[in-house]
Design a protein around this motif. Structure first.
Motif, PDB file in Angstrom:
ATOM      1  N   VAL A  15     -36.652  -7.084 -23.073  1.00  0.00           N
ATOM      2  CA  VAL A  15     -36.991  -8.399 -22.536  1.00  0.00           C
ATOM      3  C   VAL A  15     -36.169  -9.456 -23.275  1.00  0.00           C
ATOM      4  CG1 VAL A  15     -38.799 -10.139 -22.241  1.00  0.00           C
ATOM      5  CG2 VAL A  15     -39.320  -7.706 -21.899  1.00  0.00           C
ATOM      6  N   LYS A  73     -31.890  -8.832 -15.272  1.00  0.00           N
ATOM      7  CA  LYS A  73     -32.542  -8.699 -16.581  1.00  0.00           C
ATOM      8  C   LYS A  73     -34.039  -9.014 -16.483  1.00  0.00           C
ATOM      9  CE  LYS A  73     -28.444  -9.910 -19.335  1.00  0.00           C
ATOM     10  NZ  LYS A  73     -27.479  -9.995 -18.241  1.00  0.00           N
ATOM     11  N   GLN A  74     -34.788  -8.477 -17.436  1.00  0.00           N
ATOM     12  CA  GLN A  74     -36.166  -8.908 -17.611  1.00  0.00           C
ATOM     13  C   GLN A  74     -36.154 -10.074 -18.586  1.00  0.00           C
ATOM     14  OE1 GLN A  74     -38.592  -5.588 -18.916  1.00  0.00           O
ATOM     15  NE2 GLN A  74     -39.171  -5.082 -16.822  1.00  0.00           N
ATOM     16  N   ASP A 130     -32.535 -14.075  -9.684  1.00  0.00           N
ATOM     17  CA  ASP A 130     -32.240 -12.644  -9.543  1.00  0.00           C
ATOM     18  C   ASP A 130     -32.684 -11.844 -10.757  1.00  0.00           C
ATOM     19  OD1 ASP A 130     -30.979 -12.983  -7.025  1.00  0.00           O
ATOM     20  OD2 ASP A 130     -29.159 -13.673  -8.034  1.00  0.00           O
ATOM     21  N   ALA A 131     -33.451 -12.490 -11.641  1.00  0.00           N
ATOM     22  CA  ALA A 131     -34.014 -11.802 -12.802  1.00  0.00           C
ATOM     23  C   ALA A 131     -35.477 -11.491 -12.542  1.00  0.00           C
ATOM     24  CB  ALA A 131     -33.878 -12.681 -14.041  1.00  0.00           C
ATOM     25  N   GLU A 132     -36.049 -10.648 -13.373  1.00  0.00           N
ATOM     26  CA  GLU A 132     -37.487 -10.380 -13.312  1.00  0.00           C
ATOM     27  C   GLU A 132     -38.158 -11.169 -14.433  1.00  0.00           C
ATOM     28  OE1 GLU A 132     -40.819  -6.802 -13.716  1.00  0.00           O
ATOM     29  OE2 GLU A 132     -38.684  -6.345 -13.986  1.00  0.00           O
ATOM     30  N   VAL A 133     -38.834 -12.243 -14.071  1.00  0.00           N
ATOM     31  CA  VAL A 133     -39.545 -13.040 -15.065  1.00  0.00           C
ATOM     32  C   VAL A 133     -40.864 -12.333 -15.382  1.00  0.00           C
ATOM     33  CG1 VAL A 133     -40.631 -15.260 -15.569  1.00  0.00           C
ATOM     34  CG2 VAL A 133     -38.503 -15.190 -14.246  1.00  0.00           C
ATOM     35  N   VAL A 134     -41.050 -11.968 -16.650  1.00  0.00           N
ATOM     36  CA  VAL A 134     -42.229 -11.185 -17.027  1.00  0.00           C
ATOM     37  C   VAL A 134     -43.270 -12.002 -17.790  1.00  0.00           C
ATOM     38  CG1 VAL A 134     -40.930  -9.024 -17.032  1.00  0.00           C
ATOM     39  CG2 VAL A 134     -41.120 -10.361 -19.149  1.00  0.00           C
ATOM     40  N   THR A 192     -42.706 -15.689  -9.085  1.00  0.00           N
ATOM     41  CA  THR A 192     -42.585 -14.264  -9.390  1.00  0.00           C
ATOM     42  C   THR A 192     -43.205 -13.439  -8.277  1.00  0.00           C
ATOM     43  OG1 THR A 192     -44.702 -14.149 -10.570  1.00  0.00           O
ATOM     44  CG2 THR A 192     -42.753 -14.771 -11.858  1.00  0.00           C
ATOM     45  N   ASN A 193     -42.786 -12.171  -8.205  1.00  0.00           N
ATOM     46  CA  ASN A 193     -43.343 -11.258  -7.199  1.00  0.00           C
ATOM     47  C   ASN A 193     -44.579 -10.543  -7.695  1.00  0.00           C
ATOM     48  OD1 ASN A 193     -41.304 -11.787  -5.288  1.00  0.00           O
ATOM     49  ND2 ASN A 193     -39.925 -10.315  -6.266  1.00  0.00           N
ATOM     50  N   ASN A 194     -44.786 -10.554  -9.009  1.00  0.00           N
ATOM     51  CA  ASN A 194     -45.923  -9.850  -9.601  1.00  0.00           C
ATOM     52  C   ASN A 194     -46.668 -10.775 -10.557  1.00  0.00           C
ATOM     53  OD1 ASN A 194     -45.296  -7.090  -8.545  1.00  0.00           O
ATOM     54  ND2 ASN A 194     -43.436  -7.363  -9.776  1.00  0.00           N
ATOM     55  N   ILE A 213     -47.952 -12.221 -13.929  1.00  0.00           N
ATOM     56  CA  ILE A 213     -47.340 -12.225 -15.255  1.00  0.00           C
ATOM     57  C   ILE A 213     -48.245 -12.976 -16.229  1.00  0.00           C
ATOM     58  CG2 ILE A 213     -44.997 -12.194 -14.306  1.00  0.00           C
ATOM     59  CD1 ILE A 213     -44.827 -15.207 -15.174  1.00  0.00           C
TER      60      ILE A 213
END
Length: 309
Positions: free
Chosen positions: A3, A69-70, A88-92, A105-107, A109
């Motif tokens: 991350v 990237k995460q 285009d990143a995955e924000v966690v 975000t798609n999920n 967090i």
């Protein structure tokens, strides 16, 4: 996947040290993480350099492109303040102390934003809640960030939580005199001699979307306005160049920490609207606003209201 913990563009001390601190917390909790920032170490602002050197902290790794990237965001949640291709990143995770921005975000967090003066204050709570001891060097960085963001408790953004965090962190960091520490930071932050005008403008600068209008707001915290008297014309030229790059307005807060007010310099397509926003009158493209210390709490909200955001 590691991350990448990253703060906003033109990173300030909170953005830099929050990335270091949150990466340390994530690693302590079993998530592989690294501190990142949106610049190279050699272009960090003088205050942040002083803080890293003072506490022996390593500058975060440069991150210019977030694609694939995460990422965990600290001290911001606006796409426009993030690295390239943030969408285009995955924000966690997001840890912040500003208004909620436009990152989506798609999920689900971890999203933690509190109305306090500094991200370091939020992270201090998170370390305690996780039962993780803050390393001495990291505590020093967090302490400095809170002192900087709250202007040594003078900013209207300062809360009792910030003061409590400083009281705790100074013990961990081994600092007795936070006033002296702040003055060392202010001397570094307000140093202007030999610095190009554009670098001064971007020392602490953010762009905002005001209902489709791009508005830039920079801030220089100074011990006295006399420090920029000889470079004022160059600063105006730098502002004009930045405004010409598709911005409706560019504002520069020349904040006098001792007098506790700001000489607000303005270049705008609609100066009358800016005057109305701050109930003032521009003379030679600037106006003094007594008590103005905070971009987050006193400048941006007025602009948002003026633009009808």
């Amino acid at each position: 996947m590691t991350v990448c913990v990253v703060g906003h563009s033109n990173p300030d001390t909170d953005s830099v040290t929050a990335a270091i601190a949150y990466a340390a917390l994530l690693n302590a909790q079993g998530t592989e993480a690294k501190a990142c920032m949106q610049s190279e170490a050699d272009v960090l602002n003088p205050e942040s350099k002083l803080v890293l050197d003072r506490f022996g902290l390593t500058a975060p790794e440069a991150l210019s492109d977030a694609a694939g990237k995460q990422v965990a965001l600290v001290d911001f949640s606006d796409i426009g303040q993030g690295p390239a291709n943030l969408v285009d990143a995955e924000v966690v995770a997001i840890v912040d102390h500003h208004k909620i921005g436009d990152v989506t975000t798609n999920n689900p967090i971890l999203f933690r934003a509190e109305p306090v003066g500094c991200t370091g204050t939020v992270l201090n709570k998170m370390f305690k809640e996780a039962g993780v001891a803050i390393p001495k060097d990291v505590a020093g960085g967090m302490l400095c960030a809170i002192l900087s963001d709250t202007v040594n408790f003078k900013s209207p953004t300062c809360t009792d939580d910030d003061k409590a965090a400083v009281a705790e962190l100074k013990g961990v960091a081994g600092i007795d005199d936070t006033d002296a520490l702040f003055m060392d930071m202010l001397k570094a932050k307000s140093a202007v001699d030999g610095v190009p005008a554009k670098d001064l403008l971007f020392r602490d600068y953010k762009d905002f979307d005001m209902k489709g209008n791009k508005v830039g707001v920079g801030q220089l915290e100074l011990a006295t306005l006399d420090q920029v008297a000889d470079v004022r014309e160059e600063l105006m030229k730098a502002m004009a160049d930045v405004k010409a790059d598709g911005r409706h307005s560019v504002l520069l807060m020349l904040t006098d920490v001792v007098k506790e007010g700001t000489d607000l310099v303005v270049l705008s397509d609609d100066p009358a609207m800016i005057e109305k926003a701050f109930s003032g009158k521009l003379e030679n493209a600037s106006m003094w606003i007594d008590g103005m210390m905070s971009r987050k709490k006193q400048t941006v909200p007025n602009l948002q209201e003026a633009f009808g955001c």
